[in-house]
Design a protein around this motif. Structure first.
Motif, PDB file in Angstrom:
ATOM      1  N   GLU A  76       0.836  -1.195   0.000  1.00  0.00           N
ATOM      2  CA  GLU A  76       0.000   0.000   0.000  1.00  0.00           C
ATOM      3  C   GLU A  76       0.881   1.259   0.000  1.00  0.00           C
ATOM      4  O   GLU A  76       1.892   1.308   0.683  1.00  0.00           O
ATOM      5  CB  GLU A  76      -0.879  -0.021   1.262  1.00  0.00           C
ATOM      6  CG  GLU A  76      -2.113   0.872   1.174  1.00  0.00           C
ATOM      7  CD  GLU A  76      -2.909   0.869   2.478  1.00  0.00           C
ATOM      8  OE1 GLU A  76      -3.686   1.797   2.692  1.00  0.00           O
ATOM      9  OE2 GLU A  76      -2.715  -0.077   3.273  1.00  0.00           O
ATOM     10  N   ASP A  77       0.485   2.293  -0.759  1.00  0.00           N
ATOM     11  CA  ASP A  77       1.221   3.556  -0.829  1.00  0.00           C
ATOM     12  C   ASP A  77       2.649   3.382  -1.351  1.00  0.00           C
ATOM     13  O   ASP A  77       3.525   4.179  -1.036  1.00  0.00           O
ATOM     14  CB  ASP A  77       1.270   4.253   0.536  1.00  0.00           C
ATOM     15  CG  ASP A  77      -0.102   4.766   0.951  1.00  0.00           C
ATOM     16  OD1 ASP A  77      -0.877   5.146   0.057  1.00  0.00           O
ATOM     17  OD2 ASP A  77      -0.391   4.754   2.156  1.00  0.00           O
ATOM     18  N   ASP A  78       2.885   2.363  -2.110  1.00  0.00           N
ATOM     19  CA  ASP A  78       4.215   2.111  -2.664  1.00  0.00           C
ATOM     20  C   ASP A  78       4.052   1.954  -4.179  1.00  0.00           C
ATOM     21  O   ASP A  78       2.930   1.915  -4.677  1.00  0.00           O
ATOM     22  CB  ASP A  78       4.798   0.826  -2.040  1.00  0.00           C
ATOM     23  CG  ASP A  78       6.317   0.760  -2.159  1.00  0.00           C
ATOM     24  OD1 ASP A  78       6.903   1.454  -3.006  1.00  0.00           O
ATOM     25  OD2 ASP A  78       6.918  -0.016  -1.389  1.00  0.00           O
ATOM     26  N   ASP A  79       5.160   1.871  -4.913  1.00  0.00           N
ATOM     27  CA  ASP A  79       5.024   1.600  -6.329  1.00  0.00           C
ATOM     28  C   ASP A  79       6.082   0.610  -6.818  1.00  0.00           C
ATOM     29  O   ASP A  79       6.372   0.520  -7.994  1.00  0.00           O
ATOM     30  CB  ASP A  79       5.056   2.890  -7.162  1.00  0.00           C
ATOM     31  CG  ASP A  79       6.138   3.826  -6.677  1.00  0.00           C
ATOM     32  OD1 ASP A  79       7.064   3.349  -5.980  1.00  0.00           O
ATOM     33  OD2 ASP A  79       6.082   5.024  -6.979  1.00  0.00           O
ATOM     34  N   HIS A  80       6.676  -0.119  -5.882  1.00  0.00           N
ATOM     35  CA  HIS A  80       7.617  -1.172  -6.229  1.00  0.00           C
ATOM     36  C   HIS A  80       7.096  -2.509  -5.707  1.00  0.00           C
ATOM     37  O   HIS A  80       6.522  -2.558  -4.614  1.00  0.00           O
ATOM     38  CB  HIS A  80       8.985  -0.911  -5.597  1.00  0.00           C
ATOM     39  CG  HIS A  80       9.765   0.153  -6.309  1.00  0.00           C
ATOM     40  ND1 HIS A  80       9.447   1.492  -6.221  1.00  0.00           N
ATOM     41  CD2 HIS A  80      10.842   0.072  -7.129  1.00  0.00           C
ATOM     42  CE1 HIS A  80      10.315   2.190  -6.946  1.00  0.00           C
ATOM     43  NE2 HIS A  80      11.169   1.361  -7.510  1.00  0.00           N
TER      44      HIS A  80
ATOM     45  N   ARG B  59       7.536  -5.734  -3.771  1.00  0.00           N
ATOM     46  CA  ARG B  59       8.443  -6.134  -2.702  1.00  0.00           C
ATOM     47  C   ARG B  59       7.876  -7.353  -1.981  1.00  0.00           C
ATOM     48  O   ARG B  59       6.667  -7.577  -2.001  1.00  0.00           O
ATOM     49  CB  ARG B  59       8.594  -4.989  -1.681  1.00  0.00           C
ATOM     50  CG  ARG B  59       9.027  -3.668  -2.306  1.00  0.00           C
ATOM     51  CD  ARG B  59       9.303  -2.623  -1.228  1.00  0.00           C
ATOM     52  NE  ARG B  59       9.216  -1.273  -1.742  1.00  0.00           N
ATOM     53  CZ  ARG B  59      10.251  -0.584  -2.241  1.00  0.00           C
ATOM     54  NH1 ARG B  59      11.437  -1.109  -2.278  1.00  0.00           N
ATOM     55  NH2 ARG B  59      10.093   0.650  -2.691  1.00  0.00           N
TER      56      ARG B  59
ATOM     57  N   TYR C 198      12.585  -4.615   2.444  1.00  0.00           N
ATOM     58  CA  TYR C 198      13.193  -3.659   1.521  1.00  0.00           C
ATOM     59  C   TYR C 198      14.603  -4.106   1.158  1.00  0.00           C
ATOM     60  O   TYR C 198      15.340  -4.596   2.007  1.00  0.00           O
ATOM     61  CB  TYR C 198      13.275  -2.264   2.159  1.00  0.00           C
ATOM     62  CG  TYR C 198      11.929  -1.650   2.415  1.00  0.00           C
ATOM     63  CD1 TYR C 198      11.245  -1.002   1.401  1.00  0.00           C
ATOM     64  CD2 TYR C 198      11.338  -1.743   3.667  1.00  0.00           C
ATOM     65  CE1 TYR C 198       9.991  -0.448   1.632  1.00  0.00           C
ATOM     66  CE2 TYR C 198      10.089  -1.184   3.907  1.00  0.00           C
ATOM     67  CZ  TYR C 198       9.421  -0.545   2.885  1.00  0.00           C
ATOM     68  OH  TYR C 198       8.201  -0.002   3.125  1.00  0.00           O
TER      69      TYR C 198
END
Lengths: 208, 208
Positions: free
Chosen positions: A41-45, A47, A58
């Protein structure tokens, strides 16, 4: 730090291999449950994310710090006792550790790999090695003693003047470029800091 | 990248807390077995090591990349929409990701946090933030468009001339120093690259 140097590899890491690496994170290091790979959530990679506790794994680029230990017209090189590139010559460098500055890391690596002490003069080169997730930061440094010698990480440690550098036997392209730039800048003593990019071996292979 | 910025914290991390962090790595991410903390073979740092498969968990400092987006005599700042320091002003910056150069990371963070495009001019400042295991690398950059505006990560994005900078409301000491140095260097256009150290907030507290 032998393990740190050991982890330095110059193999090309393609997007596919990068995904494989993410898939190798199978268990949550916090709660032990199975991980999946998805965009948190709220990320764009993409993982590794824990199915149970939500922990996100990370993986970011690592900083490799090192130096050119200078004594009059000579520089100190060490012959690697560790794969990759065992038997090749290199400048002292290794992974920055938590709890130290970039300058302290370069001094520590020099001590570990050559047994000699240096004082840092100035940052000289940074290299993007995108394909192995490494950023190199190389300093110019003053060699403070000549008590250098073999270590667990180096079978040989020696001073070289420009004409003596084993150019065909340098371990890494980043180190070869650091040395070439240094000896090119040396006559004018114009050592400005620059950031350069090292491409995967495949990409600059060809007639040498 | 919101999660990346979110992980940036300026709390002092003592040796004790560092050990706690290592102890929080309870399970092996590769095989799921219990981890212990010890010095691995040929190493000299205490690290989490897997009892079953021998996997070593490394934790190294992270690189934070960002820039000073310049337009004539103004610089672009963004108001943080994320803790820590929500509501404070900052320069666009965030964790370098695998697969990008330091320059690309600074450009990406600027786009994500301000919606604007920049072209990198030159590296300007590096900061050792040893206490939070971060190395900052800040570039000078040219703002290419004025279509900036709020993003998920910033409630406000604005151009400031030197006299308008909200000096008492800057999110981080590294950013405050970058801005102060930049406006100090600006009259002579002498922007040399320097590495500085940021101490934990406790250590430089006192009469301001």
């Amino acid at each position: 730090m032998m393990v740190g140097s050991d982890r330095i590899t110059d193999q090309a890491m393609t997007a596919e291999r990068e995904m494989e690496k993410k898939m190798s994170i199978k268990y949550c290091s916090i709660c032990g449950a199975k991980m999946t790979t998805r965009i948190p959530e709220d990320d764009d990679h993409i993982r590794p994310v824990c199915n149970r506790c939500g922990h996100v794994h990370y993986d970011n680029p690592k900083l490799v710090v090192g130096c050119i230990p200078m004594l009059e017209d000579q520089v100190l090189l060490c012959k690697r006792n560790i794969e990759p590139r065992k038997g090749k010559w290199t400048l002292p460098a290794g992974y920055l550790e938590n709890g130290e500055t970039v300058e302290q890391g370069a001094v520590r690596e020099t001590l570990e790999e050559t047994r000699s002490h240096v004082s840092i003069i100035a940052p000289y080169r940074m290299f993007n090695l995108v394909f192995v997730h490494q950023i190199y930061l190389m300093f110019r440094a003053r060699l403070l003693d000549t008590d250098f010698g073999p270590t667990k990480e180096s079978t040989d440690v020696q001073l070289f003047s420009e004409s003596e550098i084993p150019w065909d036997n340098i371990a890494f392209e980043s180190i070869r470029q650091t040395l070439a730039d240094f000896f090119s800048d040396r006559p004018g003593r114009a050592y400005s800091f620059e950031i350069k990019q090292i491409m995967p071996p495949e990409k600059h292979a060809g007639p040498a």
